[in-house]
Scaffold this motif. Structure first.
Motif, short mmCIF file in Angstrom:
data_model
loop_
_atom_site.label_atom_id
_atom_site.label_comp_id
_atom_site.label_asym_id
_atom_site.label_seq_id
_atom_site.Cartn_x
_atom_site.Cartn_y
_atom_site.Cartn_z
N ARG A 160 8.76 -6.69 -0.82
CA ARG A 160 7.65 -7.61 -0.53
C ARG A 160 7.83 -8.23 0.86
O ARG A 160 6.87 -8.36 1.61
N ILE A 218 -0.71 -14.41 -0.90
CA ILE A 218 -0.34 -14.35 0.51
C ILE A 218 -1.54 -13.90 1.35
O ILE A 218 -1.83 -14.47 2.40
N GLY A 262 4.09 -11.02 -9.73
CA GLY A 262 4.35 -10.39 -8.45
C GLY A 262 3.06 -9.99 -7.75
O GLY A 262 2.87 -10.25 -6.56
N ARG A 263 2.15 -9.35 -8.48
CA ARG A 263 0.87 -8.97 -7.89
C ARG A 263 0.06 -10.20 -7.52
O ARG A 263 -0.64 -10.23 -6.51
N VAL A 269 9.75 -14.53 2.43
CA VAL A 269 9.83 -14.13 1.02
C VAL A 269 11.25 -14.35 0.53
O VAL A 269 12.22 -13.90 1.16
N ASP A 312 1.41 -11.47 -4.21
CA ASP A 312 0.95 -10.63 -3.10
C ASP A 312 -0.48 -11.00 -2.70
O ASP A 312 -0.79 -11.13 -1.51
N GLU A 313 -1.33 -11.15 -3.69
CA GLU A 313 -2.72 -11.49 -3.39
C GLU A 313 -2.84 -12.89 -2.82
O GLU A 313 -3.65 -13.14 -1.91
N THR A 373 5.44 0.67 6.45
CA THR A 373 4.10 0.09 6.40
C THR A 373 3.56 -0.25 7.79
O THR A 373 2.58 -0.99 7.92
N ARG A 382 6.87 -5.63 3.41
CA ARG A 382 5.44 -5.35 3.46
C ARG A 382 4.61 -6.51 3.97
O ARG A 382 3.65 -6.33 4.71
N LEU A 383 4.98 -7.73 3.56
CA LEU A 383 4.09 -8.86 3.75
C LEU A 383 4.71 -10.06 4.45
O LEU A 383 3.99 -10.93 4.92
#
Length: 279
Positions: free
Chosen positions: A192, A140, A133-134, A182, A137-138, A221, A195-196
């Motif tokens: 997610r 993206i 998951g992390r 997502v 995120d990175e 956010t 946020r992104l």
């Protein structure tokens, strides 16, 4: 409402003529988009929940498949449902996605990313399943950094990726960044997306509360929740009443699928759907 169609190579097969015929039919019928799924590798005993995935199912590479579709069509948008983002290096992926977008004239616009649910697939690719998951995120952030960066180069130092003064061309066709939706029917996926993401595509039978979670996360956010697209799946026999209910839930795009495996039955199913909803 926008309408897309999914083409599952594990179910329909990998015959290139059938793939092209399906994509052209979808375009002819007025569908906005076509989606293809991804698994990079399978193995005996691989399960999603209680469902065991037959190891010999033929998953075509989604971006190669979409490039092939783009070459045979003119208008239909290209989507992944879903691309397993943690299993792709974002520096390479930025190049591949921008290439498809440029060569298709700006149609690689429905990239949907997910985390993957098979630990053995992550292990085979050298990815820690627990941190995927992390990593997504990175990834993206890295994709957007590379697409938007200029000739002076960009740098990034993160948990999984690091580089200095990288320049990535070509850029997406006439936009700074490709939209990233997502996927995933879970609370972390919904957060997610808020946020992104540029949109949320839960698939399956999601809890309606997840879309509200997307929106509240976006607000928290500092993002505009009304700018996010909401995509859901539906069967080809979708009724007008069900469509109205999904519209009330805030859905902006429906992606349907047909159980038909012959070109003739697929034509009947897609044509009937297009007539029912005035595509």
């Amino acid at each position: 409402m926008k309408f897309g169609i999914s083409y599952s190579t594990p179910y329909y097969g990998t015959d290139p003529e059938k793939l092209v015929a399906f994509a052209r039919l979808a375009e002819e019928c007025g569908f906005e988009s076509i989606y293809v799924p991804e698994h990079i590798v399978l193995y005996p005993g691989a399960k999603v929940g209680a469902f065991e995935i037959p190891a010999a199912l033929p998953y075509l590479d989604p971006l190669d498949c979409l490039s092939f579709i783009a070459a045979a069509t003119e208008r239909i948008l290209l989507g992944t449902g879903v691309l397993l983002l943690p299993y792709h290096h974002p520096v390479i992926l930025a190049k591949r996605l921008a290439t498809v977008d440029v060569l298709s004239g700006g149609r690689m616009r429905l990239l949907t990313v997910g985390l993957g649910a098979l630990p053995g697939e992550a292990e085979a690719l050298g990815v820690d399943f627990a941190t995927r998951g992390r990593r997504a995120d990175e990834a993206i952030a890295v994709l957007r950094l590379l697409w938007s960066g200029g000739e002076e180069g960009v740098r990034h130092t993160g948990e999984f990726f690091a580089f200095s003064n990288l320049v990535s061309y070509p850029k997406p066709h006439q936009i700074a960044n490709l939209p990233i939706h997502v996927g995933g029917s879970s609370a972390p996926a919904a957060r997610r997306a808020g946020r992104l993401g540029d949109g949320y595509f839960p698939g399956g039978r999601p809890d309606p509360a997840q879309w509200e979670l997307v929106r509240t996360t976006a607000i928290a956010t500092g993002r505009d929740p009304d700018a996010l697209e909401y995509t859901r799946t539906a069967p080809i026999d979708l009724s007008p009443d069900r469509l109205a209910a999904l519209t009330r839930e805030g859905v902006t795009r429906i992606v349907v699928n047909t159980p038909a495996t012959t070109v003739e039955q697929q034509r009947r199913d897609l044509t009937d759907f297009a007539r029912r909803f005035g595509l």
